[in-house]
Design a protein around this motif. Sequence first.
Motif, PDB file in Angstrom:
ATOM      1  N   VAL A 120     -47.110  29.521  72.881  1.00  0.00           N
ATOM      2  CA  VAL A 120     -48.262  29.984  72.114  1.00  0.00           C
ATOM      3  C   VAL A 120     -48.974  28.790  71.475  1.00  0.00           C
ATOM      4  O   VAL A 120     -50.211  28.705  71.505  1.00  0.00           O
ATOM      5  CB  VAL A 120     -47.832  31.009  71.044  1.00  0.00           C
ATOM      6  N   LEU A 121     -48.219  27.849  70.928  1.00  0.00           N
ATOM      7  CA  LEU A 121     -48.818  26.679  70.294  1.00  0.00           C
ATOM      8  C   LEU A 121     -49.645  25.862  71.280  1.00  0.00           C
ATOM      9  O   LEU A 121     -50.765  25.444  70.965  1.00  0.00           O
ATOM     10  CB  LEU A 121     -47.735  25.801  69.664  1.00  0.00           C
ATOM     11  N   GLN A 122     -49.122  25.632  72.477  1.00  0.00           N
ATOM     12  CA  GLN A 122     -49.853  24.852  73.470  1.00  0.00           C
ATOM     13  C   GLN A 122     -51.155  25.540  73.869  1.00  0.00           C
ATOM     14  O   GLN A 122     -52.197  24.900  74.024  1.00  0.00           O
ATOM     15  CB  GLN A 122     -48.981  24.600  74.711  1.00  0.00           C
ATOM     16  N   ASP A 123     -51.105  26.858  74.026  1.00  0.00           N
ATOM     17  CA  ASP A 123     -52.299  27.616  74.377  1.00  0.00           C
ATOM     18  C   ASP A 123     -53.359  27.506  73.273  1.00  0.00           C
ATOM     19  O   ASP A 123     -54.540  27.259  73.555  1.00  0.00           O
ATOM     20  CB  ASP A 123     -51.922  29.081  74.623  1.00  0.00           C
ATOM     21  N   LEU A 124     -52.950  27.660  72.027  1.00  0.00           N
ATOM     22  CA  LEU A 124     -53.893  27.588  70.911  1.00  0.00           C
ATOM     23  C   LEU A 124     -54.436  26.173  70.713  1.00  0.00           C
ATOM     24  O   LEU A 124     -55.610  25.994  70.362  1.00  0.00           O
ATOM     25  CB  LEU A 124     -53.230  28.098  69.628  1.00  0.00           C
ATOM     26  N   PHE A 163     -58.538  33.907  64.359  1.00  0.00           N
ATOM     27  CA  PHE A 163     -58.180  34.492  65.647  1.00  0.00           C
ATOM     28  C   PHE A 163     -57.075  35.512  65.459  1.00  0.00           C
ATOM     29  O   PHE A 163     -56.381  35.525  64.443  1.00  0.00           O
ATOM     30  CB  PHE A 163     -57.762  33.420  66.657  1.00  0.00           C
ATOM     31  N   SER A 164     -56.920  36.367  66.456  1.00  0.00           N
ATOM     32  CA  SER A 164     -55.911  37.418  66.410  1.00  0.00           C
ATOM     33  C   SER A 164     -55.304  37.587  67.791  1.00  0.00           C
ATOM     34  O   SER A 164     -55.982  37.430  68.799  1.00  0.00           O
ATOM     35  CB  SER A 164     -56.564  38.727  65.955  1.00  0.00           C
ATOM     36  N   GLY A 165     -54.022  37.886  67.832  1.00  0.00           N
ATOM     37  CA  GLY A 165     -53.298  38.072  69.081  1.00  0.00           C
ATOM     38  C   GLY A 165     -51.815  38.075  68.779  1.00  0.00           C
ATOM     39  O   GLY A 165     -51.384  38.692  67.808  1.00  0.00           O
ATOM     40  N   VAL A 166     -51.043  37.364  69.599  1.00  0.00           N
ATOM     41  CA  VAL A 166     -49.610  37.225  69.345  1.00  0.00           C
ATOM     42  C   VAL A 166     -49.404  36.596  67.966  1.00  0.00           C
ATOM     43  O   VAL A 166     -48.510  36.964  67.223  1.00  0.00           O
ATOM     44  CB  VAL A 166     -48.942  36.355  70.437  1.00  0.00           C
ATOM     45  N   LEU A 167     -50.269  35.671  67.627  1.00  0.00           N
ATOM     46  CA  LEU A 167     -50.295  35.029  66.310  1.00  0.00           C
ATOM     47  C   LEU A 167     -51.688  35.238  65.741  1.00  0.00           C
ATOM     48  O   LEU A 167     -52.680  35.046  66.445  1.00  0.00           O
ATOM     49  CB  LEU A 167     -50.003  33.523  66.456  1.00  0.00           C
ATOM     50  N   SER A 168     -51.787  35.646  64.508  1.00  0.00           N
ATOM     51  CA  SER A 168     -53.085  35.853  63.854  1.00  0.00           C
ATOM     52  C   SER A 168     -53.189  34.954  62.635  1.00  0.00           C
ATOM     53  O   SER A 168     -52.258  34.876  61.836  1.00  0.00           O
ATOM     54  CB  SER A 168     -53.235  37.310  63.423  1.00  0.00           C
ATOM     55  N   MET A 169     -54.333  34.282  62.509  1.00  0.00           N
ATOM     56  CA  MET A 169     -54.583  33.405  61.373  1.00  0.00           C
ATOM     57  C   MET A 169     -56.059  33.455  61.018  1.00  0.00           C
ATOM     58  O   MET A 169     -56.895  33.767  61.854  1.00  0.00           O
ATOM     59  CB  MET A 169     -54.187  31.958  61.707  1.00  0.00           C
ATOM     60  N   ALA A 184     -57.078  25.568  73.379  1.00  0.00           N
ATOM     61  CA  ALA A 184     -58.293  26.324  73.068  1.00  0.00           C
ATOM     62  C   ALA A 184     -59.001  25.776  71.830  1.00  0.00           C
ATOM     63  O   ALA A 184     -60.097  26.221  71.497  1.00  0.00           O
ATOM     64  CB  ALA A 184     -57.951  27.796  72.860  1.00  0.00           C
ATOM     65  N   ARG A 185     -58.367  24.819  71.146  1.00  0.00           N
ATOM     66  CA  ARG A 185     -58.882  24.224  69.898  1.00  0.00           C
ATOM     67  C   ARG A 185     -59.038  25.255  68.789  1.00  0.00           C
ATOM     68  O   ARG A 185     -59.968  25.202  67.994  1.00  0.00           O
ATOM     69  CB  ARG A 185     -60.179  23.470  70.142  1.00  0.00           C
ATOM     70  N   TYR A 186     -58.094  26.194  68.745  1.00  0.00           N
ATOM     71  CA  TYR A 186     -58.050  27.177  67.664  1.00  0.00           C
ATOM     72  C   TYR A 186     -57.227  26.656  66.493  1.00  0.00           C
ATOM     73  O   TYR A 186     -57.414  27.094  65.374  1.00  0.00           O
ATOM     74  CB  TYR A 186     -57.433  28.487  68.149  1.00  0.00           C
ATOM     75  N   ILE A 187     -56.291  25.734  66.776  1.00  0.00           N
ATOM     76  CA  ILE A 187     -55.422  25.185  65.734  1.00  0.00           C
ATOM     77  C   ILE A 187     -55.347  23.676  65.856  1.00  0.00           C
ATOM     78  O   ILE A 187     -55.724  23.094  66.876  1.00  0.00           O
ATOM     79  CB  ILE A 187     -53.982  25.772  65.818  1.00  0.00           C
ATOM     80  N   ASP A 188     -54.840  23.081  64.807  1.00  0.00           N
ATOM     81  CA  ASP A 188     -54.581  21.644  64.771  1.00  0.00           C
ATOM     82  C   ASP A 188     -53.236  21.443  64.090  1.00  0.00           C
ATOM     83  O   ASP A 188     -52.875  22.206  63.186  1.00  0.00           O
ATOM     84  CB  ASP A 188     -55.677  20.936  63.979  1.00  0.00           C
TER      85      ASP A 188
END
Length: 59
Positions: free
Chosen positions: A28-32, A9-15, A35-39
């Motif tokens: 940002v962490l709560q949003d990601l 993903f890409s945005g304020v944080l990109s990985m 969305a199940r983009y991070i764990d």
Amino acid sequence: MKIRALVSFSGVLSMRKGQEMEYNNEIVLQDLLQARYIDEVETPTKGVKKNEGKRGSSK
């Protein structure tokens, strides 16, 4: 918090998928997370087991 990307993903944080990093912006962490983009990555407790550091003391 140490996190791992479940997807790229890409945005304020990109990985990229599978990447791990430390990140501390809670909004940002709560949003990601929602969305199940991070764990969150569990960090093992660091420590020495009892008697693990001793050598040749079997007498």
